[in-house]
Design a protein around this motif. Structure first.
Motif, short mmCIF file in Angstrom:
data_model
loop_
_atom_site.label_atom_id
_atom_site.label_comp_id
_atom_site.label_asym_id
_atom_site.label_seq_id
_atom_site.Cartn_x
_atom_site.Cartn_y
_atom_site.Cartn_z
N ASN A 499 0.28 -4.55 4.19
CA ASN A 499 -0.15 -5.12 5.47
C ASN A 499 0.92 -5.04 6.55
O ASN A 499 0.67 -5.39 7.70
N GLY A 500 2.11 -4.60 6.17
CA GLY A 500 3.20 -4.55 7.13
C GLY A 500 3.03 -3.42 8.14
O GLY A 500 2.36 -2.41 7.89
N THR A 501 3.68 -3.58 9.28
CA THR A 501 3.59 -2.57 10.35
C THR A 501 4.96 -2.02 10.73
O THR A 501 5.04 -1.13 11.58
N GLU A 502 6.03 -2.54 10.16
CA GLU A 502 7.36 -2.13 10.58
C GLU A 502 7.69 -0.71 10.10
O GLU A 502 8.47 0.00 10.75
N VAL A 503 7.15 -0.33 8.97
CA VAL A 503 7.45 0.98 8.39
C VAL A 503 6.14 1.67 8.02
O VAL A 503 5.24 1.03 7.48
N LYS A 504 6.06 2.97 8.28
CA LYS A 504 4.88 3.74 7.90
C LYS A 504 5.22 4.60 6.69
O LYS A 504 6.23 5.30 6.68
N TYR A 505 4.34 4.50 5.68
CA TYR A 505 4.54 5.29 4.46
C TYR A 505 3.47 6.37 4.37
O TYR A 505 2.41 6.27 5.00
N THR A 506 3.74 7.39 3.57
CA THR A 506 2.76 8.47 3.42
C THR A 506 1.49 7.92 2.80
O THR A 506 1.51 6.96 2.03
N GLU A 507 0.39 8.55 3.12
CA GLU A 507 -0.91 8.08 2.64
C GLU A 507 -0.99 8.11 1.12
O GLU A 507 -1.51 7.19 0.48
N ASP A 508 -0.46 9.18 0.51
CA ASP A 508 -0.54 9.30 -0.94
C ASP A 508 0.24 8.19 -1.64
O ASP A 508 -0.25 7.58 -2.59
N SER A 509 1.47 7.92 -1.18
CA SER A 509 2.27 6.89 -1.84
C SER A 509 1.68 5.51 -1.62
O SER A 509 1.71 4.65 -2.50
N MET A 510 1.11 5.28 -0.44
CA MET A 510 0.48 3.98 -0.18
C MET A 510 -0.79 3.81 -1.00
O MET A 510 -1.07 2.72 -1.53
N ASN A 511 -1.55 4.88 -1.17
CA ASN A 511 -2.75 4.79 -2.00
C ASN A 511 -2.39 4.50 -3.46
O ASN A 511 -3.12 3.79 -4.15
N SER A 512 -1.29 5.07 -3.92
CA SER A 512 -0.85 4.79 -5.29
C SER A 512 -0.53 3.31 -5.46
O SER A 512 -0.86 2.69 -6.48
N THR A 628 6.96 6.57 -0.05
CA THR A 628 7.67 7.58 0.74
C THR A 628 7.46 7.31 2.21
O THR A 628 6.32 7.18 2.68
N VAL A 629 8.55 7.23 2.94
CA VAL A 629 8.46 6.95 4.36
C VAL A 629 8.06 8.21 5.11
O VAL A 629 8.56 9.31 4.83
N GLN A 630 7.14 8.08 6.05
CA GLN A 630 6.73 9.23 6.86
C GLN A 630 7.92 9.76 7.65
O GLN A 630 8.77 9.00 8.11
N GLU A 631 7.97 11.07 7.83
CA GLU A 631 9.12 11.70 8.47
C GLU A 631 9.33 11.25 9.90
O GLU A 631 10.45 11.23 10.40
N ASP A 632 8.25 10.92 10.60
CA ASP A 632 8.39 10.52 11.99
C ASP A 632 8.64 9.02 12.15
O ASP A 632 8.53 8.46 13.23
#
Length: 696
Positions: A499-512, A628-632
Motif C-alpha cells: 500500500n506504500g507510495t514512497e517506492v515503486k517496485y516492478t510488477e512481477d516482484s510485487m505480484n509475487s 525489485t525497485v523500478q529503474e526510474d
C-alpha cells in the motif's frame, strides 16, 4: 497494538533454506507426574498429625512475639520498575507513614520517604484492630545486585520517630533474572470446626504449609526477584458481615506470615475469593493502578517493568474488555521494546480442572483470550483450577502444532498458558475426566506446588516443583531470537509495502509478494474464529440487570445453560451461543456430554500446522526481500547477504544457541543475519537514494 519491526534483506538465504521445515509431530499429552483422585488425598490429616506442625502451632503460631495475630505485617510489592519498590502495612493508629532505606553499611546516609495513610476499620479474630493502611513508594533509588536495609514507621516525626525492626532487601540483575509463581494459597480453605474463632485451625494449617512452600521456593530459587501470585490469597469470599471481615483479616495474617515476604516483593493478582473486600487493596500497594481500570471493590489492573520484561496483572473479576485493553495499551506503551510480555490473572481460561476449566472459566475465555492474541502475549499465567497445567501454543483457540518433544520451541506464534496448582494445599480439585485438546501437560498430585520462571534476553524457562523441592511437572522453554515475528507482524509489513507510495517496485516482484501474502492470509483466515456475538453481550451488559453472567463466569439463566446426559444443567453457555466456545469446547465435548466422546479424534481439534504456517511466513519474507525497485524510481536496493553465508552459519541470533528440533522456521532461516536494520518511513526493505550512495 502491534509491535513494529524491520524486515531485513535475506531473500537468497530464505530460498536456500525453505526446504528444511521440520515435520510436525502429532499432539501428544504427557502425564509424567500423575493424575490423582483428590478424594483419596490425606494431605490435611498428614499435616495435622505432623509433630513439626504441632510444635509450630503451639510455640510459634499461637505463642511468642510473632503470634498469629500479625495482620499488620509489612508487604513489599514491585514498583513501576526495578529501581522502585512499594511498601504497605496496617497500623492501629493513623499518622504519616514513612520508610527509611539505605545501602548496606551506609545507614548514616539513609533515604527517608513518606507516604499516605488510608482510613480503614479492620479487626481480626485475635482481637487486634487497625485504623490505617499505610502506603509508601520509593522510586528511582535501587541499583542492581545491591544489598539494602529498611525500616518503617506508622508516624514520621523526624529524629524522634519510632521505627520498626530492620529488614533486608537485596536487588537482583535485570538482564537475566528469576521469579517465583504460585496460585491459590487460599488460606483458610482447608476447613475446620474452629472456623470463625481465634483458634481457627484451617488458617493455622494453611499458613504453615504456605510458609513451607515459600521457604522451599526460596531454597530452590534463592535469587528470585519477586513473587507472582495468581490470586485467591485468602478463602473467605464474603465481605459484608463483620464475622466474614474478621475472618478475611485473620486469613491475610496467615498469607503474609512467611518471613520471606519481608524481603521478597509480592505481585498479587485478584482472585474471586479476594474480590469482595477492599482489604486486598489495603494490604498491597500495586504500581500503575491509579487509573483503576478493570476494577472491582478489591482493586484493579496494574503493570510494571523489570528489565526487558513487561508484567501485566488483570482483574478477571471485571468483564469490561475495553478497560483491560486500555490498561494493556498503556502498559505496552511504557515499554514498547519489551522482549517478553507476561500477563497474569486468576481465571483458568485454558486450564484442566474439573470445576472450572470448561464452565465458568470458559465464560472468561470469551473476554480474555482475544486480548492475549491481540497483544501477542508470550505467556499467560492463571490460577483458579488448583491443578497444574501447561498448554500448547494457543492462537485464537487453535493449537499451533510445533514439535515440542525437546521441551522447547523458538519464536512461536500464539500464547503459552500456565495454570498453577495450590500454593498451600488448602484445597485440591480433580482434573477434567477428558483431556482438553489444548493441554500439553497436567497434574494434580495433591501437594502444594510452585513454579520458577527464568528470564533472559533469549529464553524463558518455567520449572515446577512441589513444596518438598521435587519436580512436579516438566520444564519448558520458549526461545526467542531478535528475528522473531508473528503472523500479524509479517502481514502488516507486507501490506505496508503493497500500500506504500514512497517506492515503486516492478510488477512481477510485487505480484509475487501479493501471492505469498494471499496464501498466508488464507491460512490465517482458516484458523480465525468468526466474530463472537457473546463477547459484545457480555461486555455491554456487564453489571446490569440484563447481564446473562453472574458471579465468576457462571451462567445466570437456565435457558442459556448446556445440559448433561442426565438432564441436569451444566454451568456453561450452550452450543450456538459463543463461536469461541463452539470451537474450543463443543468440537470435543458435545452439548449434553461432559465425558470425552468415544469417537473424538485429535485431528478434529482446532489446530494449525506449525510447519505450514512458518513456510507461508517465510514465503512472504522471501517475496519482500526479492522486491525489485523500478529503474526510474531514483532508488537502488541495498545489497542482500550472500546466499553462501546462509549455508555456513546456522547459529541463532540468541547467543549463538542453535534452535532445537521443532523450533520455529524463521529462527532457522534468519539465524545468520544481524538483528536490526533501519527502515525508511513505511518502507521495510532497506533502500537508499542514488545520490546518497554517490556522496559516500
Amino acid at each position: 497494538m502491534k509491535r513494529s519491526k524491520n524486515l531485513l534483506r535475506k531473500g537468497a538465504a530464505l530460498a536456500a533454506m525453505s526446504t528444511v521445515l521440520v515435520s510436525q509431530a502429532p499432539l501428544i499429552n504427557a502425564f509424567a507426574y500423575g493424575e490423582a483422585d483428590v478424594n483419596q488425598s490425606t494431605f490435611k490429616q498428614d499435616t495435622d498429625n505432623s509433630s513439626d506442625f504441632q510444635n509450630w502451632l503451639s510455640n510459634v503460631w499461637q505463642g511468642g512475639e510473632n503470634a498469629y495475630a500479625q495482620t499488620e505485617n509489612v508487604a513489599l510489592t514491585p514498583g513501576t520498575n526495578a529501581s522502585a519498590l512499594n511498601f504497605s502495612w496496617y497500623s492501629a493508629g493513623k499518622g504519616t507513614p514513612a520508610v527509611k532505606v539505605w545501602k548496606d553499611g551506609a545507614k548514616s546516609s539513609a533515604k527517608v520517604v513518606t507516604g499516605n495513610a488510608e482510613d480503614i476499620s479492620a479487626e481480626n479474630w485475635q482481637g487486634k484492630s487497625y485504623s490505617a493502611a499505610n502506603k509508601v513508594s520509593v522510586a528511582d533509588y535501587f541499583e542492581e545486585n545491591t544489598q539494602y536495609h529498611y525500616q518503617y514507621t506508622d508516624n514520621y516525626t523526624g529524629e524522634d520517630s519510632v521505627w520498626s525492626a530492620e529488614y533486608d532487601y537485596t536487588t537482583k540483575a535485570t538482564d537475566k533474572f528469576s521469579v517465583i509463581l504460585t496460585g491459590d494459597p487460599q488460606v483458610g480453605a482447608s476447613g475446620s470446626s474452629s472456623d470463625y474463632s481465634a483458634n481457627d485451625a484451617s488458617v493455622a494449617r494453611d499458613a504453615y504449609n504456605w510458609n513451607k512452600t515459600m521457604q522451599q521456593a526460596l531454597k530452590t530459587c534463592p535469587n528470585a526477584s519477586f513473587l507472582l501470585s495468581a490470586g485467591d490469597q485468602i478463602n473467605q469470599s464474603g465481605a459484608t458481615k463483620d464475622n466474614d471481615k474478621k475472618t478475611r483479616e485473620s486469613e491475610y495474617a496467615g498469607y503474609l506470615y512467611p518471613s520471606v515476604f519481608r524481603s521478597l516483593p509480592i505481585a498479587a493478582t485478584i482472585g474471586n475469593h479476594d474480590m469482595a473486600g477492599s482489604d486486598y487493596s489495603a494490604h498491597f500497594n500495586n504500581p500503575n493502578s491509579e487509573d483503576k481500570l478493570g476494577s472491582t471493590e478489591a482493586g484493579s489492573d496494574f503493570y510494571f517493568n523489570y528489565g526487558d520484561v513487561l508484567f501485566i496483572s488483570l482483574n478477571s473479576n471485571n468483564r469490561n474488555q475495553e478497560e483491560h485493553r486500555t490498561l494493556m495499551n498503556k502498559a505496552i506503551a511504557s515499554n514498547p521494546d519489551a522482549k517478553w510480555k507476561v500477563v497474569i490473572f486468576h481465571s483458568d481460561i485454558y486450564g484442566s480442572g474439573q470445576p472450572h476449566a470448561d464452565t465458568d472459566a470458559a465464560t472468561n475465555r470469551i473476554v480474555f483470550a482475544p486480548l492475549m492474541d491481540e497483544f501477542n502475549i508470550d505467556v499467560c499465567l492463571t490460577g483458579h483450577d488448583h491443578t497444574f497445567s501447561r498448554s500448547y501454543q494457543i492462537l485464537d483457540g487453535n493449537v499451533v502444532d510445533y514439535d515440542i518433544s525437546s521441551g522447547s520451541v523458538t519464536n512461536p506464534d500464539g500464547t503459552l498458558y500456565i495454570t498453577t496448582g495450590s500454593g498451600s494445599g488448602s484445597k485440591y480439585y480433580n482434573l477434567l475426566n477428558y483431556t482438553p485438546y489444548y493441554i500439553a501437560e497436567r497434574t494434580n498430585a495433591c501437594l502444594p506446588s510452585f513454579s520458577t520462571i527464568d528470564f533472559s534476553s533469549g529464553s524463558l524457562t518455567i520449572k515446577t516443583y512441589d513444596y518438598n523441592g521435587n519436580k512436579y511437572a516438566d520444564d519448558f522453554t520458549i526461545n526467542k531470537t531478535n528475528t522473531d515475528m508473528s503472523v500479524d507482524e509479517v502481514i502488516d509489513s507486507a501490506e505496508n509495502l503493497i500500500n506504500g507510495t514512497e517506492v515503486k517496485y516492478t510488477e512481477d516482484s510485487m505480484n509475487s509478494l501479493k501471492d505469498a501474502l494471499s496464501a498466508l492470509k488464507k491460512i490465517k483466515a482458516a484458523y480465525t474464529t468468526a466474530q463472537d456475538p457473546m463477547l459484545a453481550d457480555i461486555v455491554t451488559n456487564y453489571g446490569k440487570d440484563t447481564d446473562r453472567v453472574s458471579g465468576y463466569g457462571s451462567v445466570k439463566n437456565a435457558a442459556d445453560k448446556s445440559t448433561s446426559e442426565s438432564g441436569k444443567s451444566v454451568n456453561r453457555f450452550k452450543k450456538g451461543t459463543s463461536t469461541l466456545l463452539d470451537k474450543t469446547i463443543y468440537t470435543q465435548v458435545e452439548e449434553g456430554l461432559q465425558a470425552q466422546l468415544a469417537d473424538y479424534k485429535a485431528e478434529n481439534a482446532p489446530k494449525v500446522d506449525g510447519a505450514a504456517l512458518e513456510e507461508a511466513k517465510t514465503a512472504v519474507v522471501n517475496a519482500i526481500n526479492a522486491l525489485t525497485v523500478q529503474e526510474d524510481n531514483n532508488t537502488v536496493p541495498e545489497p542482500s547477504a550472500p546466499a553462501d553465508n546462509a549455508s555456513t552459519d546456522n547459529s541463532s541470533a540468541d547467543n549463538g544457541k542453535a534452535p532445537q528440533t521443532g523450533d520455529n522456521m524463521l529462527a532457522r532461516v534468519y539465524a545468520y543475519i544481524a538483528a536490526a536494520a533501519a527502515g525508511i518511513g513505511a518502507v521495510i526493505v532497506g533502500i537508499r537514494k542514488k545520490e546518497d550512495i554517490c556522496e559516500k
